[in-house]
Design a protein around this motif. Structure first.
Motif, PDB file in Angstrom:
ATOM      1  N   ARG A 160      30.540  90.755  29.972  1.00  0.00           N
ATOM      2  CA  ARG A 160      31.892  91.114  30.433  1.00  0.00           C
ATOM      3  C   ARG A 160      32.771  91.508  29.228  1.00  0.00           C
ATOM      4  NH1 ARG A 160      36.947  89.054  31.021  1.00  0.00           N
ATOM      5  NH2 ARG A 160      36.465  87.127  29.895  1.00  0.00           N
ATOM      6  N   LEU A 161      32.693  90.681  28.174  1.00  0.00           N
ATOM      7  CA  LEU A 161      33.512  90.950  26.988  1.00  0.00           C
ATOM      8  C   LEU A 161      33.038  92.204  26.254  1.00  0.00           C
ATOM      9  CD1 LEU A 161      33.748  87.253  25.761  1.00  0.00           C
ATOM     10  CD2 LEU A 161      35.690  88.654  26.423  1.00  0.00           C
ATOM     11  N   ASP A 188      34.321  89.775  20.185  1.00  0.00           N
ATOM     12  CA  ASP A 188      34.322  88.471  20.854  1.00  0.00           C
ATOM     13  C   ASP A 188      33.078  88.229  21.702  1.00  0.00           C
ATOM     14  OD1 ASP A 188      36.695  87.947  19.696  1.00  0.00           O
ATOM     15  OD2 ASP A 188      37.927  88.406  21.458  1.00  0.00           O
ATOM     16  N   LEU A 200      20.882  73.690  30.797  1.00  0.00           N
ATOM     17  CA  LEU A 200      21.041  74.494  29.580  1.00  0.00           C
ATOM     18  C   LEU A 200      20.812  75.973  29.890  1.00  0.00           C
ATOM     19  CD1 LEU A 200      19.108  72.221  27.043  1.00  0.00           C
ATOM     20  CD2 LEU A 200      21.536  72.729  26.973  1.00  0.00           C
ATOM     21  N   LEU A 230      23.845  77.344  31.703  1.00  0.00           N
ATOM     22  CA  LEU A 230      24.958  77.588  30.774  1.00  0.00           C
ATOM     23  C   LEU A 230      24.662  78.808  29.907  1.00  0.00           C
ATOM     24  CD1 LEU A 230      25.919  73.973  29.613  1.00  0.00           C
ATOM     25  CD2 LEU A 230      27.259  75.504  31.035  1.00  0.00           C
ATOM     26  N   LEU A 290      25.360  81.839  31.919  1.00  0.00           N
ATOM     27  CA  LEU A 290      26.819  81.997  32.009  1.00  0.00           C
ATOM     28  C   LEU A 290      27.360  82.625  30.722  1.00  0.00           C
ATOM     29  CD1 LEU A 290      29.454  81.272  33.611  1.00  0.00           C
ATOM     30  CD2 LEU A 290      29.495  79.148  32.317  1.00  0.00           C
ATOM     31  N   SER A 291      26.845  82.156  29.583  1.00  0.00           N
ATOM     32  CA  SER A 291      27.303  82.676  28.293  1.00  0.00           C
ATOM     33  C   SER A 291      26.919  84.154  28.140  1.00  0.00           C
ATOM     34  CB  SER A 291      26.688  81.839  27.171  1.00  0.00           C
ATOM     35  OG  SER A 291      27.260  82.171  25.952  1.00  0.00           O
ATOM     36  N   ILE A 300      24.687  85.456  21.402  1.00  0.00           N
ATOM     37  CA  ILE A 300      23.741  84.671  20.581  1.00  0.00           C
ATOM     38  C   ILE A 300      23.573  83.274  21.175  1.00  0.00           C
ATOM     39  CG2 ILE A 300      23.384  83.642  18.285  1.00  0.00           C
ATOM     40  CD1 ILE A 300      24.936  86.069  17.138  1.00  0.00           C
ATOM     41  N   VAL A 301      24.711  82.628  21.488  1.00  0.00           N
ATOM     42  CA  VAL A 301      24.661  81.251  22.023  1.00  0.00           C
ATOM     43  C   VAL A 301      23.941  81.235  23.375  1.00  0.00           C
ATOM     44  CG1 VAL A 301      26.100  79.348  22.877  1.00  0.00           C
ATOM     45  CG2 VAL A 301      26.701  80.487  20.759  1.00  0.00           C
ATOM     46  N   ALA A 316      20.228  81.644  22.868  1.00  0.00           N
ATOM     47  CA  ALA A 316      19.650  80.404  22.305  1.00  0.00           C
ATOM     48  C   ALA A 316      19.551  79.326  23.374  1.00  0.00           C
ATOM     49  CB  ALA A 316      20.501  79.928  21.133  1.00  0.00           C
ATOM     50  N   LEU A 317      20.599  79.199  24.208  1.00  0.00           N
ATOM     51  CA  LEU A 317      20.574  78.159  25.249  1.00  0.00           C
ATOM     52  C   LEU A 317      19.464  78.420  26.270  1.00  0.00           C
ATOM     53  CD1 LEU A 317      24.375  77.463  25.903  1.00  0.00           C
ATOM     54  CD2 LEU A 317      22.693  75.823  25.088  1.00  0.00           C
ATOM     55  N   GLU A 347      29.212  86.183  30.361  1.00  0.00           N
ATOM     56  CA  GLU A 347      30.549  86.314  29.769  1.00  0.00           C
ATOM     57  C   GLU A 347      30.500  87.300  28.592  1.00  0.00           C
ATOM     58  OE1 GLU A 347      33.173  85.442  31.036  1.00  0.00           O
ATOM     59  OE2 GLU A 347      34.696  84.729  29.634  1.00  0.00           O
ATOM     60  N   THR A 350      29.937  88.965  20.645  1.00  0.00           N
ATOM     61  CA  THR A 350      28.727  88.773  19.827  1.00  0.00           C
ATOM     62  C   THR A 350      28.207  87.342  19.902  1.00  0.00           C
ATOM     63  OG1 THR A 350      29.686  90.407  18.353  1.00  0.00           O
ATOM     64  CG2 THR A 350      27.759  89.223  17.534  1.00  0.00           C
ATOM     65  N   PHE A 351      29.102  86.389  19.641  1.00  0.00           N
ATOM     66  CA  PHE A 351      28.670  84.993  19.591  1.00  0.00           C
ATOM     67  C   PHE A 351      28.232  84.466  20.969  1.00  0.00           C
ATOM     68  CE2 PHE A 351      29.342  80.567  17.795  1.00  0.00           C
ATOM     69  CZ  PHE A 351      28.354  80.696  16.838  1.00  0.00           C
ATOM     70  N   PRO A 352      28.970  84.797  22.054  1.00  0.00           N
ATOM     71  CA  PRO A 352      28.475  84.367  23.370  1.00  0.00           C
ATOM     72  C   PRO A 352      27.066  84.878  23.667  1.00  0.00           C
ATOM     73  CG  PRO A 352      30.743  85.053  23.573  1.00  0.00           C
ATOM     74  CD  PRO A 352      30.323  85.372  22.177  1.00  0.00           C
TER      75      PRO A 352
END
Lengths: 503, 143
Positions: free
Chosen positions: B15-16, B31, B2, B5, B8-9, B37-38, B41-42, B12, B33-35
C-alpha cells in the motif's frame, strides 16, 4: 578537556545533593527489588521506571543506573541464601554460595560477593572512563552506511538473548521491529499500521511496552509461584583475611574475563559468569571443593557479573548498542529523555555523560555500604508478602505507563502487553530480542533508507565502504562466536539446573 | 500468527509502495522498504518454525485453583481500572482498585484490604501528586 578533567567535572555534578540522593535511592530500590526472589534487574528497572519519569535526564538516568547495579548486587542474596537465582547470571553463585550458607558461612559468601562486585564494578567503570570516549571518537567518522553496519552488529546481541531457541529469538526480534513500525513513516509521515485509528498515529510507547512485558507479566507470573522468604540469621558479613587472600585472585580473574568478554556486544552476563566459574575451577589446585562451598566459586562469577555489567556501558554509551535486556531498558530510558546514545552523545551532551559515568563510581561505593552492614535489613525485607507487593507493582505500572505521554491509551497498551508478555514468558518465547529490536528498529530503518537513498537503491553501498564492511564482517564473526558461547552456556546451565533458562 | 503478521506487513508495504510511487517520483526507497523486509522475514521465520525448525513444544501447566482465581480477579480489577479512571479520576479509582487488588490478589479480608488500599493510595498521592507534581487524570469529580 581531557578525560580526567571531564571526569572531575562529572564528579562535581554527581556529588550534588540531588544526584547523590538519586544514586542512593536507585541503589536502595534496586537492591530491594534484586533481593526479592524471582525479580531480576530487567523487571526491577521496568517496575521502578515510573519514579524517574518526572526527573531531569541526568538524575533520572543516575537513578536507573543505580537500580540496575543494585538489582545486580541484590540478586546474589537470594542465590546464596535460598538457592534461587533471579537471573541466569546468578546460577554459578548458587553452586558454591548456597553450600556456604548451609555450612553457616552465608554472611561471608555475601560479603565476598559484595567486595568482588565492588572491585569488578569499579574497575569496569575505570575502563569505561578511558575506553568509551576513545570509541565514541572513532565512531564520529561514521555516515549512514556505517551506522547501519553498527545496527547490524547490535542485532548479533539477539543470539545471546534468545534463550532456548535461536529461531524463536529472531522471530521475536522481527516482531519487535514490526511493532516499531506502527505510527507515522519517517520519510513521508504517512500513517503505517494505524488503520485510521488516531491513538496509533503516535506509535507504541516504549515505556508502556516495557512496563507491560516485564512488570505486569512478572506480577501475574509471581501469583502462580510459591514465594519464599529468607529465614536464616546472617551473622558476620566481613570475610576474614584468609578468606580475602583465597578469593582475591579469583576476583581478579573473574573481573578480567567478565570485562573483556562483556565488551563483545553478543556477550551477556549469563555467558561470562559460567566462563569465569569454569576457568576458576580448572585453575584451582583443589577443583573437588567446587560445588561444595568454595569461596572462589562465589568470588569469580560475582566479579565477572559486575565487570560485564560495567563493560556493557561502553558499547551502550559510545555506540548505542545494549548488550543485555536491562541495558536495553536503560537505552530506552535515555531515548525517553531525548538522548540518543552513541558517539554524538559525548559531543552534544558531555556534562550528562560524564555525570552519569562519575555517578557509577559513586553508586558502586553506595552499594558496598548498603550491602555489607545492611544485609540483615535486606533479608528481613524479603518477608514482605507478595499479596502486598504485587498490587503495589501494578499501581506503579499504571503511573509509569501513563506519565510519559499522559495517555490512557498507553495504559491500555501496557495492560495488553502485560497479557502478551505473560503468555510469551510461560511458553518460553524470549522477550529481550523483541525489546531490543523495538528500540533499535527506527534507527535501523532510518540508516537503511538514508544509505539506500545515497546509493540510488544499491545495497552494495554497505560492502563498498571500509568501516561499514568491517562492521558487517565483525557482526558475522560475533554472531558465530556468540552462538558458540551461548551453546556452551546453555549446556552448562542445563547441567547445573536441569532447565532451559533465558540468558 | 507470525506468518499472518508478516502478510499484514507485506500488504501495508505494498500500500505504501503504491502511495510513494504516486507521491515522490524517482525515489528508490521509502516508508514501504522496511515493512517489506520485516514482512518477508516474519513470513519466513513463521514458516520455518511451523515446518522446518520446529522448536520443542513447551508444556505449560494451566494455572488452577486459587492462583487462577487470583489472576482472573486481578486482571479483571486492572481492566476495570482502565475503564473507571477517566470518570472517577486517578485518586478515587486508585482507592477503589488498590482495595480490590489487595482483596483479589492478596486474599486479605475487606477491612484489611480497605486499610491497605487507603494507605497505598495516600502514599502514591503524596509521592506523585504532591511531591513530584505529576499530572494525573482528575476525572469528572476533579479528584
Amino acid at each position: 578537556m581531557d578525560v580526567l578533567g571531564h571526569l572531575a567535572s562529572g564528579f562535581g555534578a554527581a556529588l550534588s545533593p540531588t544526584n547523590l540522593m538519586m544514586a542512593a535511592l536507585g541503589s536502595l530500590l534496586g537492591t530491594l527489588v534484586g533481593v526479592l526472589p524471582g525479580l531480576g534487574p530487567t523487571a526491577a528497572i521496568a517496575i521502578l521506571f515510573p519514579l524517574t519519569t518526572v526527573l531531569a535526564p541526568a538524575p533520572a538516568i543516575i537513578m536507573l543506573a543505580g537500580i540496575y547495579y543494585g538489582a545486580m548486587y541484590g540478586g546474589s542474596t537470594t542465590a546464596i541464601l535460598l538457592n534461587i537465582p533471579g537471573e541466569v547470571a546468578s546460577v554459578p553463585t548458587c553452586l558454591d554460595g548456597y553450600p556456604m550458607a548451609q555450612q553457616g558461612r552465608g554472611g561471608v559468601a555475601l560479603g565476598i560477593s559484595a567486595i568482588g562486585s565492588f572491585f569488578a564494578g569499579t574497575l569496569g567503570v575505570v575502563a569505561l572512563t578511558f575506553f568509551a570516549p576513545f570509541l565514541a571518537d572513532q565512531a564520529l567518522r561514521f555516515g549512514p552506511p556505517e551506522y547501519f553496519g553498527l545496527m547490524v552488529l547490535a542485532f548479533t546481541v539477539i543470539a545471546s538473548l534468545s534463550g532456548g531457541s535461536l529461531v524463536k529469538g529472531f522471530a521475536m526480534a522481527f516482531l519487535g521491529y514490526f511493532i516499531s513500525l506502527i505510527g507515522l513513516g519517517p520519510s513521508t509521515a504517512e500513517p503505517r499500521f494505524t488503520f485510521n485509528w488516531g491513538p496509533l498515529m503516535g506509535g507504541v510507547d516504549l515505556i508502556a511496552l516495557i512496563v507491560g512485558l516485564y512488570a505486569i507479566s512478572e506480577v501475574f507470573i509471581g501469583l502462580e509461584e510459591e514465594r519464599v522468604a529468607i529465614t536464616q540469621k546472617i551473622r558476620n558479613v566481613f570475610p576474614r583475611l584468609a578468606d580475602l587472600r583465597e578469593a582475591f585472585p579469583a576476583i581478579l580473574r573473574g573481573t578480567g574475563i567478565g570485562f573483556f568478554l562483556g565488551l563483545l556486544p553478543g556477550c551477556a552476563p549469563g555467558v561470562t559468569v559460567f566462563m569465569a566459574y569454569d576457568v576458576e575451577k580448572k585453575l584451582s589446585k583443589h577443583p573437588e571443593r567446587f560445588g561444595k562451598g568454595a569461596i572462589e566459586g562465589v568470588a569469580s562469577p560475582e566479579s565477572a557479573n559486575n565487570a560485564t555489567s560495567s563493560a556493557g556501558f561502553i558499547p551502550l554509551l559510545a555506540l548505542g548498542i545494549p548488550a543485555s535486556a536491562p541495558l536495553a531498558v536503560l537505552l530506552g530510558g535515555l531515548l525517553v529523555y531525548g538522548l540518543q546514545p552513541g558517539p554524538l552523545l559525548f559531543q552534544k551532551n558531555p556534562e550528562f555523560v560524564w555525570t552519569v559515568i562519575a555517578s557509577l563510581y559513586v553508586g558502586n561505593v553506595i552499594l558496598l555500604i548498603l550491602n555489607l552492614p545492611l544485609i540483615g535489613m535486606w533479608v528481613w525485607l524479603t518477608r514482605i508478602p507478595y499479596g502486598i507487593l504485587g498490587p503495589v507493582i501494578l499501581l506503579l505500572a499504571f503511573i509509569g505507563a501513563y506519565s510519559v505521554r499522559n495517555s490512557m491509551f498507553d495504559v491500555g497498551v501496557s495492560f495488553v502487553c502485560g497479557a502478551i508478555g505473560f503468555f510469551l514468558r510461560r511458553h518460553q518465547w524470549p522477550l529481550a530480542p523483541m525489546l531490543l529490536a523495538f528500540i533499535l528498529g527506527p534507527l535501523l530503518e532510518k540508516y537503511l533508507i538514508q544509505s539506500l537513498s545515497m546509493s540510488g537503491g544499491n545495497p552494495l553501498i554497505f560492502f563498498q565502504r571500509g568501516i561499514s564492511l568491517a562492521l558487517i564482517v565483525a557482526a558475522a564473526l560475533l554472531l558465530l562466536t556468540s552462538l558458540a558461547l551461548v551453546r556452551y552456556t546453555r549446556r552448562r546451565v542445563k547441567e547445573e539446573t536441569a532447565e532451559e533458562l533465558a540468558l | 500468527m507470525l506468518v499472518l503478521l508478516g502478510i499484514l506487513s507485506l500488504w501495508e508495504g505494498w500500500r505504501l509502495h503504491a502511495l510513494r510511487t504516486q507521491m515522490v517520483a524517482g525515489a528508490v526507497v521509502g516508508d514501504d522498504t522496511f515493512p517489506f523486509i520485516v514482512g518477508a522475514a516474519l513470513v519466513l521465520l513463521g514458516a520455518s518454525i511451523l515446518f522446518v525448525a520446529k522448536p520443542p513444544r513447551v508444556k505449560v501447566a494451566r494455572p488452577s485453583g486459587e492462583p487462577r482465581m487470583r489472576m482472573i480477579l486481578g486482571a479483571g480489577v486492572l481492566a476495570a481500572y482502565w475503564v473507571i479512571v477517566p470518570y472517577l479520576g486517578y485518586t478515587g479509582s486508585t482507592a477503589l482498585v488498590s482495595t480490590g487488588l489487595f482483596r483479589a490478589m492478596g486474599g486479605y479480608r475487606w477491612p484489611q484490604a480497605l486499610l491497605l488500599g487507603g494507605a497505598t493510595t495516600g502514599l502514591l498521592y503524596l509521592l506523585f501528586r504532591v511531591w513530584l507534581l505529576q499530572p494525573l487524570p482528575t476525572g469528572l469529580l476533579g479528584l
